[in-house]
Scaffold this motif. Structure first.
Motif, PDB file in Angstrom:
ATOM      1  N   GLU A 123       0.830  -1.195   0.000  1.00 20.84           N
ATOM      2  CA  GLU A 123       0.000   0.000   0.000  1.00 20.84           C
ATOM      3  C   GLU A 123       0.870   1.253   0.000  1.00 20.84           C
ATOM      4  OE1 GLU A 123      -3.150   0.097   2.772  1.00 20.84           O
ATOM      5  OE2 GLU A 123      -3.556  -2.059   2.621  1.00 20.84           O
ATOM      6  N   PHE A 124       0.584   2.111  -0.972  1.00 21.07           N
ATOM      7  CA  PHE A 124       1.339   3.345  -1.082  1.00 21.07           C
ATOM      8  C   PHE A 124       0.467   4.346  -1.826  1.00 21.07           C
ATOM      9  CE2 PHE A 124       4.798   6.221  -1.436  1.00 21.07           C
ATOM     10  CZ  PHE A 124       4.778   6.764  -2.715  1.00 21.07           C
ATOM     11  N   LEU A 125       0.038   5.395  -1.165  1.00 24.90           N
ATOM     12  CA  LEU A 125      -0.764   6.429  -1.792  1.00 24.90           C
ATOM     13  C   LEU A 125       0.164   7.418  -2.472  1.00 24.90           C
ATOM     14  CD1 LEU A 125      -3.610   7.571  -2.225  1.00 24.90           C
ATOM     15  CD2 LEU A 125      -3.324   8.865  -0.109  1.00 24.90           C
ATOM     16  N   ALA A 126      -0.030   7.615  -3.759  1.00 31.09           N
ATOM     17  CA  ALA A 126       0.927   8.380  -4.541  1.00 31.09           C
ATOM     18  C   ALA A 126       1.154   9.786  -4.003  1.00 31.09           C
ATOM     19  CB  ALA A 126       0.448   8.451  -5.996  1.00 31.09           C
ATOM     20  N   MET A 160      -5.698   3.101 -21.871  1.00 33.34           N
ATOM     21  CA  MET A 160      -4.976   2.662 -20.675  1.00 33.34           C
ATOM     22  C   MET A 160      -5.600   3.320 -19.450  1.00 33.34           C
ATOM     23  SD  MET A 160      -0.919   2.860 -19.717  1.00 33.34           S
ATOM     24  CE  MET A 160      -0.779   4.634 -19.965  1.00 33.34           C
ATOM     25  N   VAL A 161      -5.892   2.519 -18.443  1.00 30.27           N
ATOM     26  CA  VAL A 161      -6.421   3.017 -17.169  1.00 30.27           C
ATOM     27  C   VAL A 161      -5.313   2.900 -16.129  1.00 30.27           C
ATOM     28  CG1 VAL A 161      -8.155   2.728 -15.378  1.00 30.27           C
ATOM     29  CG2 VAL A 161      -8.771   2.335 -17.782  1.00 30.27           C
ATOM     30  N   VAL A 162      -4.993   4.017 -15.496  1.00 31.52           N
ATOM     31  CA  VAL A 162      -3.891   4.068 -14.531  1.00 31.52           C
ATOM     32  C   VAL A 162      -4.439   4.373 -13.144  1.00 31.52           C
ATOM     33  CG1 VAL A 162      -1.734   5.214 -13.892  1.00 31.52           C
ATOM     34  CG2 VAL A 162      -2.292   4.848 -16.307  1.00 31.52           C
ATOM     35  N   LYS A 163      -4.065   3.543 -12.180  1.00 31.34           N
ATOM     36  CA  LYS A 163      -4.428   3.760 -10.775  1.00 31.34           C
ATOM     37  C   LYS A 163      -3.290   4.512 -10.111  1.00 31.34           C
ATOM     38  CE  LYS A 163      -6.974  -0.636 -10.802  1.00 31.34           C
ATOM     39  NZ  LYS A 163      -6.498  -1.133 -12.115  1.00 31.34           N
ATOM     40  N   ALA A 164      -3.300   5.826 -10.289  1.00 26.57           N
ATOM     41  CA  ALA A 164      -2.190   6.646  -9.807  1.00 26.57           C
ATOM     42  C   ALA A 164      -2.268   6.923  -8.319  1.00 26.57           C
ATOM     43  CB  ALA A 164      -2.138   7.964 -10.591  1.00 26.57           C
ATOM     44  N   TYR A 182       2.902   3.162 -11.594  1.00 29.70           N
ATOM     45  CA  TYR A 182       1.559   2.905 -11.089  1.00 29.70           C
ATOM     46  C   TYR A 182       0.924   1.725 -11.817  1.00 29.70           C
ATOM     47  CZ  TYR A 182       2.548   7.704  -9.756  1.00 29.70           C
ATOM     48  OH  TYR A 182       3.157   8.828  -9.266  1.00 29.70           O
ATOM     49  N   PRO A 183       0.084   0.932 -11.126  1.00 34.83           N
ATOM     50  CA  PRO A 183      -0.604  -0.165 -11.802  1.00 34.83           C
ATOM     51  C   PRO A 183      -1.450   0.352 -12.959  1.00 34.83           C
ATOM     52  CG  PRO A 183      -0.830  -0.354  -9.412  1.00 34.83           C
ATOM     53  CD  PRO A 183      -0.236   0.988  -9.680  1.00 34.83           C
TER      54      PRO A 183
END
Length: 212
Positions: free
Chosen positions: A16-19, A130-134, A146-147
């Protein structure tokens, strides 16, 4: 000295890491701006190489509200004992953007207008999205990634053109589910239209060194 990572690993959501804030507390709300949909507007407008990085441009400038609609197709059966089972057959993923105001220098609008002028509608189903979960990232070789999921052969459809004070062209997107899972880096600088571009790397690709 930090360990050098040579290959992009599989996504691990236990890390877990919030950008925006690596010290975020449990229960902290995730800002909407950290879920980003990108469109490949390369020379072919699709067919991005899966063996080398590809550039993508974010969608959503001027759009106040847009969600990725999963549209699950489900089947429900209740057996003779009264037990109900639900089967999820598939997801038909869509996302709509409105108003999407035409802007000088916009590559998206240049491509859309060219397709409409030529009635080249087959090209509308050849895009990559492309969908990025930043909001979830990891650092490899000094850079945060980012995933991301890359959908190939997606459809991007302009819905209208016009408006009131400015010329708008809202668009609908249909994602294919023909996808690769990997990582994305996001540029620090914005282009002339205020967009930050992204680069996709599939799992197993070489991780750039700090000097690259």
């Amino acid at each position: 000295m930090p360990e050098t990572i040579t290959k992009f690993p599989a996504i691990d959501y236990t890390q877990e890491f919030l950008a925006d804030n690596s010290k975020a507390q449990n229960g902290q709300k995730i800002p909407r701006r950290l879920l980003i949909t990108y469109l490949n507007l390369g020379e072919a407008y699709s067919k991005a190489s899966t063996s080398s990085p590809t550039k993508f441009v974010g969608l959503g400038r001027g759009v106040e509200d847009s969600s990725i609609e999963l549209n699950p197709d489900t089947a429900k059966v209740t057996d003779i004992f009264g037990n109900t089972e639900v089967t999820v057959n598939k997801m038909e993923i869509t996302q709509n953007f409105s108003p999407v105001t035409l802007r000088v220098g916009s590559e998206l609008h240049r491509v859309m207008l060219e397709i409409l002028d030529k009635n080249d509608f087959a090209r509308l189903s050849l895009f990559e999205i492309m969908v990025v979960k930043a909001f979830w990232g990891q650092t490899f070789n000094g850079k945060t990634y980012y995933p991301a999921e890359l959908h190939r052969n997606c459809t991007v459809t302009p819905q209208s053109i016009g408006g009131s004070s400015y010329v708008d062209m809202p668009i609908n997107t249909d994602m294919s589910n023909d996808k690769l899972v990997g990582w994305a880096s996001i540029s620090e600088d914005e282009d002339d239209n205020g967009n930050k571009t992204a680069t996709f790397y599939k799992v197993g690709d070489d991780v750039p060194t700090a000097a690259e």
